[in-house]
Write an enzyme that holds these catalytic residues in place. Structure first.
Site: not given
Ligand code: AMP
Length: 177
Positions: A61, A98
């Site tokens: 995305r 996680e």
């Molecule tokens: P992080 O590495 O934890 O910052 O997660 C970010 C990545 O996971 C991004 O590429 C987001 O598209 C996806 N992501 C994580 N949580 C969500 C959420 N609640 N809704 C949509 N996409 C998410």
């Protein structure tokens, strides 16, 4: 258009892809021409006077916003992809999820040393994904100039993690994780 109107166009899907996650679905925002245009205009305005050579978008995305933002800023676009997708020689970076780990890759000749880079993804949660991208770019001697997201989930400390590398800019913030 107000940020609250843009926010209304993002769809929340509870318990996707697993129980407890409030998935922020940006497909309903980017299919609306006025909303997509305004989101890009806001992102581009924030970065237009910064010395950015390349926008790096994170699969998948991050490609939607990253490529459009690169066009608006007259920058080149470089993809950071999931393992096994890029055809030429790559460098890889593992990062913690996680449960378990994941990996991101970039072409090893994608960045010339000293180039200034804006990292773009749709959403900032824990910051692990974009921290891995920042580490990849540092290994190629790129200069991370900033991070841009359409959405930030507050309370997961993603911003704290990324601000060690460069400033973070987000359009929409949500309190629930
Ligand atoms: P992080 O590495 O934890 O910052 O997660 C970010 C990545 O996971 C991004 O590429 C987001 O598209 C996806 N992501 C994580 N949580 C969500 C959420 N609640 N809704 C949509 N996409 C998410």
């Amino acid at each position: 258009m107000k940020l609250s109107d843009i926010k209304k166009s993002v769809r929340n899907i509870p318990d996707f892809p697993k129980p407890g996650i409030q998935f922020k679905d940006i497909t309903t925002a980017v299919k609306n021409p006025a909303v997509f245009h305004e989101m890009l205009a806001m992102l581009a305005t924030n970065f237009q006077n910064r010395p950015i050579d390349y926008v790096v978008g994170i699969e998948s995305r991050g490609f939607i916003f990253g490529a459009a933002l690169a066009y608006a800023l007259h920058c080149g676009f470089i993809p950071v992809r999931k393992p096994g997708k890029l055809p030429a020689k790559v460098v890889s970076q593992e990062y913690e999820l996680e449960y378990g780990t994941d990996k991101l890759e970039i072409h090893s000749d994608a960045i010339e040393a000293g180039k200034h880079i804006l990292i773009v993804d749709d959403l900032l949660a824990t910051g692990g994904t974009c921290e891995a991208a920042a580490q990849l770019l540092k290994r190629l001697n790129g200069v991370v100039e900033g991070f841009a997201f359409a959405i930030e989930l507050n309370g997961l400390n993603g911003r704290q993690k990324l601000e060690k590398y460069a400033p973070v800019y987000t359009l929409l913030r949500y309190d629930e994780a």
